[in-house]
Motif scaffolding. Structure first.
Motif, PDB file in Angstrom:
ATOM      1  N   UNK A 147       0.834  -1.208   0.000  1.00 45.91           N
ATOM      2  CA  UNK A 147       0.000   0.000   0.000  1.00 45.91           C
ATOM      3  C   UNK A 147       0.867   1.256   0.000  1.00 45.91           C
ATOM      4  N   UNK A 148       1.956   1.232   0.756  1.00 47.10           N
ATOM      5  CA  UNK A 148       2.861   2.384   0.817  1.00 47.10           C
ATOM      6  C   UNK A 148       3.484   2.632  -0.561  1.00 47.10           C
ATOM      7  N   UNK A 149       3.994   1.581  -1.182  1.00 44.98           N
ATOM      8  CA  UNK A 149       4.633   1.712  -2.490  1.00 44.98           C
ATOM      9  C   UNK A 149       3.632   2.189  -3.537  1.00 44.98           C
ATOM     10  N   UNK A 150       2.407   1.672  -3.459  1.00 43.02           N
ATOM     11  CA  UNK A 150       1.359   2.089  -4.404  1.00 43.02           C
ATOM     12  C   UNK A 150       1.101   3.591  -4.286  1.00 43.02           C
ATOM     13  N   UNK A 151       1.032   4.094  -3.057  1.00 43.45           N
ATOM     14  CA  UNK A 151       0.814   5.524  -2.850  1.00 43.45           C
ATOM     15  C   UNK A 151       1.971   6.361  -3.365  1.00 43.45           C
ATOM     16  N   UNK A 152       3.191   5.887  -3.149  1.00 48.80           N
ATOM     17  CA  UNK A 152       4.384   6.610  -3.618  1.00 48.80           C
ATOM     18  C   UNK A 152       4.403   6.666  -5.144  1.00 48.80           C
ATOM     19  N   UNK A 153       4.087   5.547  -5.786  1.00 44.11           N
ATOM     20  CA  UNK A 153       4.090   5.520  -7.253  1.00 44.11           C
ATOM     21  C   UNK A 153       3.010   6.443  -7.828  1.00 44.11           C
ATOM     22  N   UNK A 154       1.883   6.549  -7.138  1.00 46.84           N
ATOM     23  CA  UNK A 154       0.823   7.465  -7.601  1.00 46.84           C
ATOM     24  C   UNK A 154       1.313   8.907  -7.550  1.00 46.84           C
ATOM     25  N   UNK A 155       2.051   9.253  -6.511  1.00 49.28           N
ATOM     26  CA  UNK A 155       2.581  10.622  -6.401  1.00 49.28           C
ATOM     27  C   UNK A 155       3.688  10.861  -7.419  1.00 49.28           C
ATOM     28  N   UNK A 156       4.481   9.831  -7.711  1.00 49.15           N
ATOM     29  CA  UNK A 156       5.505   9.970  -8.736  1.00 49.15           C
ATOM     30  C   UNK A 156       4.859  10.183 -10.106  1.00 49.15           C
ATOM     31  N   UNK A 157       3.758   9.501 -10.358  1.00 45.60           N
ATOM     32  CA  UNK A 157       3.028   9.692 -11.617  1.00 45.60           C
ATOM     33  C   UNK A 157       2.520  11.132 -11.722  1.00 45.60           C
ATOM     34  N   UNK A 158       2.063  11.705 -10.587  1.00 47.56           N
ATOM     35  CA  UNK A 158       1.593  13.088 -10.587  1.00 47.56           C
ATOM     36  C   UNK A 158       2.730  14.042 -10.950  1.00 47.56           C
ATOM     37  N   UNK A 159       3.938  13.745 -10.473  1.00 50.98           N
ATOM     38  CA  UNK A 159       5.107  14.569 -10.821  1.00 50.98           C
ATOM     39  C   UNK A 159       5.382  14.463 -12.321  1.00 50.98           C
ATOM     40  N   UNK A 160       5.337  13.246 -12.860  1.00 48.50           N
ATOM     41  CA  UNK A 160       5.576  13.043 -14.295  1.00 48.50           C
ATOM     42  C   UNK A 160       4.533  13.782 -15.136  1.00 48.50           C
ATOM     43  N   UNK A 199       7.692  25.179 -14.454  1.00 44.37           N
ATOM     44  CA  UNK A 199       7.752  23.897 -13.746  1.00 44.37           C
ATOM     45  C   UNK A 199       7.357  24.084 -12.279  1.00 44.37           C
ATOM     46  N   UNK A 200       6.059  24.250 -12.095  1.00 48.23           N
ATOM     47  CA  UNK A 200       5.513  24.453 -10.758  1.00 48.23           C
ATOM     48  C   UNK A 200       5.213  23.097 -10.119  1.00 48.23           C
ATOM     49  N   UNK A 201       6.267  22.304  -9.946  1.00 50.45           N
ATOM     50  CA  UNK A 201       6.118  20.932  -9.447  1.00 50.45           C
ATOM     51  C   UNK A 201       6.716  20.760  -8.055  1.00 50.45           C
ATOM     52  N   UNK A 202       7.153  21.856  -7.455  1.00 52.78           N
ATOM     53  CA  UNK A 202       7.781  21.741  -6.136  1.00 52.78           C
ATOM     54  C   UNK A 202       6.847  21.130  -5.092  1.00 52.78           C
ATOM     55  N   UNK A 203       5.575  21.573  -4.984  1.00 51.37           N
ATOM     56  CA  UNK A 203       4.680  20.941  -3.998  1.00 51.37           C
ATOM     57  C   UNK A 203       4.528  19.432  -4.234  1.00 51.37           C
ATOM     58  N   UNK A 204       4.444  19.031  -5.506  1.00 49.10           N
ATOM     59  CA  UNK A 204       4.288  17.599  -5.816  1.00 49.10           C
ATOM     60  C   UNK A 204       5.537  16.824  -5.421  1.00 49.10           C
ATOM     61  N   UNK A 205       6.715  17.412  -5.658  1.00 48.87           N
ATOM     62  CA  UNK A 205       7.966  16.750  -5.273  1.00 48.87           C
ATOM     63  C   UNK A 205       8.098  16.662  -3.758  1.00 48.87           C
ATOM     64  N   UNK A 206       7.700  17.712  -3.064  1.00 53.22           N
ATOM     65  CA  UNK A 206       7.791  17.696  -1.601  1.00 53.22           C
ATOM     66  C   UNK A 206       6.822  16.682  -1.009  1.00 53.22           C
ATOM     67  N   UNK A 207       5.638  16.562  -1.606  1.00 51.43           N
ATOM     68  CA  UNK A 207       4.669  15.559  -1.153  1.00 51.43           C
ATOM     69  C   UNK A 207       5.214  14.153  -1.403  1.00 51.43           C
ATOM     70  N   UNK A 208       5.864  13.973  -2.553  1.00 51.13           N
ATOM     71  CA  UNK A 208       6.484  12.684  -2.875  1.00 51.13           C
ATOM     72  C   UNK A 208       7.577  12.361  -1.871  1.00 51.13           C
ATOM     73  N   UNK A 209       8.401  13.347  -1.546  1.00 51.00           N
ATOM     74  CA  UNK A 209       9.485  13.125  -0.568  1.00 51.00           C
ATOM     75  C   UNK A 209       8.915  12.710   0.791  1.00 51.00           C
ATOM     76  N   UNK A 210       7.824  13.355   1.187  1.00 53.85           N
ATOM     77  CA  UNK A 210       7.199  13.015   2.467  1.00 53.85           C
ATOM     78  C   UNK A 210       6.709  11.565   2.479  1.00 53.85           C
ATOM     79  N   UNK A 211       6.102  11.133   1.366  1.00 54.92           N
ATOM     80  CA  UNK A 211       5.598   9.759   1.281  1.00 54.92           C
ATOM     81  C   UNK A 211       6.729   8.742   1.276  1.00 54.92           C
ATOM     82  N   UNK A 212       7.827   9.068   0.601  1.00 58.78           N
ATOM     83  CA  UNK A 212       8.973   8.154   0.578  1.00 58.78           C
ATOM     84  C   UNK A 212       9.574   8.036   1.974  1.00 58.78           C
ATOM     85  N   UNK A 213       9.711   9.166   2.665  1.00 67.97           N
ATOM     86  CA  UNK A 213      10.246   9.143   4.035  1.00 67.97           C
ATOM     87  C   UNK A 213       9.355   8.294   4.941  1.00 67.97           C
TER      88      UNK A 213
END
Length: 266
Positions: free
Chosen positions: A83-96, A125-139
């Motif tokens: 479930x954790x990995x699935x959520x992280x991949x969804x956020x990575x897709x949002x960044x892409x 490239x207003x993707x900073x919030x998405x990257x920060x959210x991704x970093x939080x999920x990975x942590x």
């Protein structure tokens, strides 16, 4: 099909923007670093998913140990990590998706206003919030993985300790020396050690890459700020230009006055 399906470097919008940047001698190193980090995260998370899938298969194959407490605990932790990995991949897709969308927007701006529209490349490239959210999920995933390893090891140790105690009671009754330890089931021990630590390496690598992507974005923003500062007239320069205009008017005033007098005389 998702806009982010496949490699970013093969996406038509990304390729078009890079072609424009190269043709106009605009530095692409920081943007390339961001895209490379996203690609690295995709590879690492894909490896994590493959490892979890393999673990599920091995656990399902252990029919004779259906009720083994360590096996039951492993199955629970695998579901949690999945479930954790699935959520992280969804956020990575949002960044892409965000990167592709912003590349498309930058290309449209270039076609509408020319190369000057790309002076502030970071603005597209207003993707900073998405990257920060991704970093939080990975942590959070790393923390969860470490907790899973600790829980599994505690359950395994408790089970083996109980097994050793029961076995030693039987040995004592029969007059045999107690055994100091009972080895863990080989397959279960391997599942405890390897896959979870592979997950940890994948997530740790992904955290490193998302930090690199954020650093690349920060460099883009700073480069845009430097260009804006360079292009903006200084206060002193503006004052000098105004003073020159005043001085020129003073120099021109006598000639203009003489011309008006001549016109009046006529």
């Amino acid at each position: 099909m998702s806009a982010a399906t496949g490699s970013l470097t093969q996406n038509a919008d990304v390729r078009e923007l890079f072609g424009i940047l190269h043709d106009n001698n605009i530095d692409t190193r920081d943007l390339t670093a961001i895209i490379s980090s996203v690609a690295a995260m995709e590879r690492q998370l894909s490896a994590a998913v493959n490892e979890l899938t393999s673990m599920r298969r091995e656990l399902a194959a252990m029919r004779e140990e259906r009720s083994h407490p360590v096996k039951t605990a492993l199955e629970k932790e695998v579901r949690l990590l999945s479930d954790k990995i699935k959520g992280i991949r969804a956020k990575l897709k949002a960044v892409k998706d965000g990167i592709i969308s912003e590349c498309r927007r930058a290309v449209a701006a270039f076609k509408g206003a020319g190369v000057s529209a790309l002076n502030n490349l970071a603005g597209f490239f207003e993707i900073k919030p998405a990257l920060e959210s991704l970093r939080s999920s990975i942590s959070d995933g790393i923390t969860s993985n470490q907790a899973s390893i600790a829980r599994i090891e505690r359950i395994s140790e408790a089970h083996h300790t109980a097994g050793r105690a029961i076995r030693n009671i039987g040995r004592a009754i029969s007059g045999q020396e107690p055994v100091p330890d009972i080895k863990a089931n080989g397959a279960l021990a391997r599942l405890i050690e390897t896959p979870f630590r592979v997950q940890l390496r994948s997530l740790t690598g992904s955290l490193r890459e998302v930090n690199r992507a954020l650093a690349g974005l920060d460099r883009l923003e700073k480069a845009a700020a430097r260009r804006a500062e360079h292009d903006r007239p200084s206060t002193l320069g503006t004052m000098k230009a105004l003073q020159q205009q005043v001085n020129q008017k003073k120099r021109d005033a006598p000639a203009q006055e003489k011309a008006r007098q001549n016109e009046a005389a006529i």
